[in-house]
Design an enzyme around this catalytic site. Structure first.
Site, short mmCIF file in Angstrom:
data_model
loop_
_atom_site.label_atom_id
_atom_site.label_comp_id
_atom_site.label_asym_id
_atom_site.label_seq_id
_atom_site.Cartn_x
_atom_site.Cartn_y
_atom_site.Cartn_z
N LYS A 13 129.74 82.38 -21.91
CA LYS A 13 129.99 83.17 -23.11
C LYS A 13 128.68 83.69 -23.71
CE LYS A 13 132.07 81.20 -26.86
NZ LYS A 13 131.37 81.45 -28.13
N ARG A 18 125.18 88.51 -24.66
CA ARG A 18 123.83 89.09 -24.58
C ARG A 18 123.77 90.23 -23.58
NH1 ARG A 18 123.63 84.04 -26.53
NH2 ARG A 18 121.81 83.27 -27.69
N GLY A 108 130.52 83.70 -34.06
CA GLY A 108 129.24 83.46 -34.73
C GLY A 108 128.09 84.08 -33.95
N SER A 180 118.28 76.53 -33.32
CA SER A 180 119.45 77.38 -33.16
C SER A 180 119.09 78.63 -32.37
CB SER A 180 119.98 77.78 -34.55
OG SER A 180 120.79 78.93 -34.43
N ASP A 360 127.92 72.20 -27.87
CA ASP A 360 129.31 72.68 -27.73
C ASP A 360 130.18 71.72 -26.91
OD1 ASP A 360 128.65 74.90 -29.21
OD2 ASP A 360 128.32 76.19 -27.48
N ARG A 441 137.49 74.84 -28.87
CA ARG A 441 137.01 73.67 -28.12
C ARG A 441 137.76 72.39 -28.51
NH1 ARG A 441 133.09 76.15 -25.25
NH2 ARG A 441 131.73 77.54 -26.40
C1 S3P Z 1 125.10 80.00 -29.08
C2 S3P Z 1 124.30 79.08 -29.71
C3 S3P Z 1 124.80 77.83 -30.29
C4 S3P Z 1 126.18 77.47 -29.75
C5 S3P Z 1 127.09 78.65 -29.74
C6 S3P Z 1 126.53 79.76 -28.87
C7 S3P Z 1 124.49 81.24 -28.55
O1 S3P Z 1 124.88 77.97 -31.70
O2 S3P Z 1 126.74 76.42 -30.50
O3 S3P Z 1 128.38 78.29 -29.25
O4 S3P Z 1 125.11 81.90 -27.70
O5 S3P Z 1 123.38 81.55 -28.96
P1 S3P Z 1 123.60 77.76 -32.69
O6 S3P Z 1 122.58 78.76 -32.36
O7 S3P Z 1 124.16 77.93 -34.06
O8 S3P Z 1 123.14 76.36 -32.43
#
Ligand code: S3P
Length: 489
Positions: A13, A18, A108, A180, A360, A441
């Site tokens: 994902k 990206r 997110g 993050s 995750d 999840r």
């Molecule tokens: C992700 C980063 C992680 C992860 C999310 C996907 C990404 O989050 O938990 O499912 O693709 O950059 P955080 O950057 O908030 O840790």
């Protein structure tokens, strides 16, 4: 019923998001193969169409209309995965200002990465999402984007809807309080729109797919520590567990520094292959370890060390796993993973720098913990409270329904292992209702527990699985019917 056979789970994902974003920003055409078609990634496609990118989806070599993108999810997901590719004609960073609010569903990753791109590329934009996304913290990106010169307005100073007043950004050296990848990527992507110095420091290295894909598209990036893929390939080939942990410790026991170099134009006319998602594979790995007689092979799984925290845990719990065919494919380590049923799993403590490498996977790993012999513990995982749901609370509340002895902390939980028989006794004659709060999840974790216990539960909206893995049930079916894409016996 045991799980048997060989499958290639859906694609990653993080890399799928990206691939669309960076191909849209690049100069030239990009072909994307093995894209993950799920609700989250379709929101990324929709957003970039609104920024002017030309994105074409070909199913069985015929272009399909993007008018109703989500109708794609009505196609059989296995056929969609195997018979579709995407062609993106990039904008060479000349994105247009969206003429409406961008709705990003549950995603997110789309929100935080896109915010960086919008801050760099357009003057005015507004972002929002579903109820879960509107509850997730955004101040973590507002702070760095504002110090780069953008203005970011948030509801209650932390939540969507978010208005970004951007363009003409300046440089930044930002020490992030959290590891993050979304925060790091937001800054790096905003940084593509300025010539000034861009530096991000994080307490420990988070997933580095943005850096890898930028480098693949000829942007210059400096990293310290940088992962040497060749070293990992050797480690996997030689099954050298000691060396694996030695190198992992070297990389993940210090701060991570990333800088953008001078070359900030993305050059494409390239093809991106997306590996299978280790976070999706995790559900079947755990299922196979816990269901007697299971023996599965998962093909082409992403083995980037920023994502292999689950492998560390499996090795420490004495799980029967092995690797094959480990190689690098367009800048990412991938390999085949063999997993067999393992009774007598050892308990585990997960904390510190391991957390970002398996953040995750903690919901599904909680199942391994409840069947391990002894007490297992998760600490330092406060971030779990601000994911698609408050995952610490949902894991604990749902597991308690099985009579499991679990103690909740602000940053994790401790749980005592039980036998399958004990758990079955605890739920005898009970109707189990699994709360998901629309968290994919959490839903998939308890779908696996259904299989382990050979019981049926009721779910609060299990359809949310489509957020990340619409073909989850199809693969589970294949493995249960021992067919596999190739039978393992
Ligand atoms: C992700 C980063 C992680 C992860 C999310 C996907 C990404 O989050 O938990 O499912 O693709 O950059 P955080 O950057 O908030 O840790």
């Amino acid at each position: 019923m045991s799980l048997k056979g060989e499958i290639r789970v859906s694609s990653d994902k993080s890399i799928s998001h990206r691939s669309i974003m960076l191909a849209s920003l690049a100069k030239g055409k990009t072909k994307i193969s093995n894209f993950l078609f799920a609700e989250d990634t379709l929101h990324t496609i929709l957003a970039f169409l609104k920024l002017g990118a030309k994105i074409q989806i070909f199913y069985r070599d015929k272009e399909i209309s993007l008018k109703d993108t989500f109708s794609l999810l009505k196609i059989n997901p296995l056929s969609l995965e195997r018979e579709t590719y995407i062609v993106v004609e990039g904008l060479n960073k000349n994105i247009s200002e969206p003429d409406d609010v961008l709705y990003l569903g549950n995603s997110g990753t789309t929100t935080r990465l896109l915010a960086g791109i919008l801050a760099g590329g357009v003057k005015y934009s507004v972002l929002t999402g579903d109820a879960s996304l509107r509850n997730r913290p955004m101040k973590r990106i507002k702070i760095p984007l504002e110090s780069m010169g953008a203005k970011v307005y948030l509801r209650k100073d932390n939540y969507l809807p978010m208005t970004i007043i951007g363009k003409n950004l300046k440089g930044i050296s930002y020490k992030s309080p959290v590891a993050s990848a979304q925060v790091k990527s937001c800054i790096l992507l905003a940084g593509l729109f300025t010539k000034d110095k861009i530096k991000v420091i994080e307490p420990v290295k988070s997933r580095d797919h943005t850096e890898r894909l930028l480098r693949f598209l000829e942007v210059s990036i400096k990293e310290d520590p940088k992962i040497e893929d060749k070293v990992f390939i050797e480690i996997y080939k030689n099954k050298d567990v000691e060396k694996y942990f030695e190198i992992i410790n070297q990389i993940f026991s210090k701060e991570n520094k990333v800088c953008l170099g001078e070359k900030r134009n993305l050059i494409s006319d390239k093809e991106i292959f997306i590996p299978a998602d280790i976070s999706s594979a995790a559900f079947f790995i755990v299922g196979a370890l816990l269901i007697e007689g299971s023996k599965i092979t998962l093909k082409d799984v992403l083995l980037n060390p920023t994502r292999t925290g689950i492998i560390d845990v499996l090795l420490k719990m004495n799980a029967d796993i092995s690797f094959d065919n480990v190689r690098v494919e367009n800048g990412e380590i991938v390999g085949d993973l063999k997993v067999r049923y393992t009774p007598n799993l050892k308990p585990i403590e997960i904390r510190g720098s391991l957390i970002p490498r398996l953040i995750d996977e903690i919901p599904i790993l909680s199942l391994l913990m409840i069947f391990a012999k002894g007490k297992s513990k998760v600490k330092d995982a406060k971030e779990l409270r601000v994911k698609e749901s408050d995952r610490i609370s949902l894991i604990c509340e749902n597991l308690k329904k099985f009579g499991v002895n679990i103690e909740e902390f602000e940053d994790g939980f401790e749980v005592e292992g039980l036998s399958k028989e004990d758990i079955l006794k605890n739920i005898e004659n009970k109707k189990i209702f699994i709360q998901t709060f629309l968290d994919h999840r959490i839903a998939m974790t308890f779908k696996i527990l259904e299989k382990v216990l050979n019981k049926k539960f009721e779910f609060e909206n299990e359809d949310c699985i489509k957020t990340s893995f619409p073909s989850f049930n199809y693969y589970l079916d294949i493995l249960e019917n021992s067919g596999g894409e190739k039978n393992n016996e």
